[in-house]
Design a protein around this motif. Structure first.
Motif, PDB file in Angstrom:
ATOM      1  N   ASN A  11     135.553  61.971  22.811  1.00  0.00           N
ATOM      2  CA  ASN A  11     134.766  62.107  24.046  1.00  0.00           C
ATOM      3  C   ASN A  11     133.275  61.958  23.715  1.00  0.00           C
ATOM      4  N   GLN A  12     132.460  62.057  24.743  1.00  0.00           N
ATOM      5  CA  GLN A  12     131.026  61.831  24.595  1.00  0.00           C
ATOM      6  C   GLN A  12     130.369  62.912  23.721  1.00  0.00           C
ATOM      7  N   GLU A  13     130.822  64.127  23.809  1.00  0.00           N
ATOM      8  CA  GLU A  13     130.243  65.212  23.006  1.00  0.00           C
ATOM      9  C   GLU A  13     130.510  64.986  21.514  1.00  0.00           C
ATOM     10  N   GLU A  14     131.701  64.542  21.169  1.00  0.00           N
ATOM     11  CA  GLU A  14     132.017  64.242  19.773  1.00  0.00           C
ATOM     12  C   GLU A  14     131.198  63.050  19.279  1.00  0.00           C
ATOM     13  N   LEU A  15     130.946  62.087  20.190  1.00  0.00           N
ATOM     14  CA  LEU A  15     130.099  60.947  19.834  1.00  0.00           C
ATOM     15  C   LEU A  15     128.683  61.411  19.507  1.00  0.00           C
ATOM     16  N   ARG A  16     128.147  62.314  20.303  1.00  0.00           N
ATOM     17  CA  ARG A  16     126.794  62.843  20.036  1.00  0.00           C
ATOM     18  C   ARG A  16     126.746  63.580  18.702  1.00  0.00           C
ATOM     19  N   LYS A  17     127.782  64.360  18.409  1.00  0.00           N
ATOM     20  CA  LYS A  17     127.839  65.075  17.130  1.00  0.00           C
ATOM     21  C   LYS A  17     127.914  64.086  15.959  1.00  0.00           C
ATOM     22  N   ALA A  18     128.707  63.027  16.128  1.00  0.00           N
ATOM     23  CA  ALA A  18     128.838  62.017  15.066  1.00  0.00           C
ATOM     24  C   ALA A  18     127.505  61.300  14.839  1.00  0.00           C
ATOM     25  N   ILE A  19     126.791  61.022  15.929  1.00  0.00           N
ATOM     26  CA  ILE A  19     125.480  60.372  15.813  1.00  0.00           C
ATOM     27  C   ILE A  19     124.511  61.286  15.072  1.00  0.00           C
TER      28      ILE A  19
END
Length: 87
Positions: A11-19
């Motif tokens: 999801n978008q939250e996991e994408l932000r954490k990965a970034i």
């Protein structure tokens, strides 16, 4: 330094954490590269002096040995002169 392994992103939250993780990893790599780049001039000086000093000493010792060898005939002739004066 371990390679960055991207987490599974759902999801978008996991994408932000990965970034954020990737940015942190890149920042630490940049810091490491900066530290290594700062060491390069001193390492080059050490390597160059390690190669130059023995070459200079070898040349100096060869020149010194050659000068001593050039003095051998002079010493022989002086010795023969002193020997003739004794006789």
């Amino acid at each position: 330094m371990p390679a960055f392994t991207p987490p599974s992103i759902k999801n978008q939250e996991e994408l932000r954490k990965a970034i954020a993780q990737l940015k942190g990893h890149l920042a630490s790599q940049e810091k490491d590269l900066g530290e290594r780049a700062a060491k390069i001039p001193s390492q080059l000086f050490k390597k160059a002096s390690g190669a130059i000093v023995p070459a200079v000493l070898t040349t100096a010792s060869l020149a010194g040995a050659w000068n001593i060898l050039k003095l051998v005939p002079v010493a022989q002739s002086l010795f023969s002169i002193f020997k003739k004066k004794k006789d």
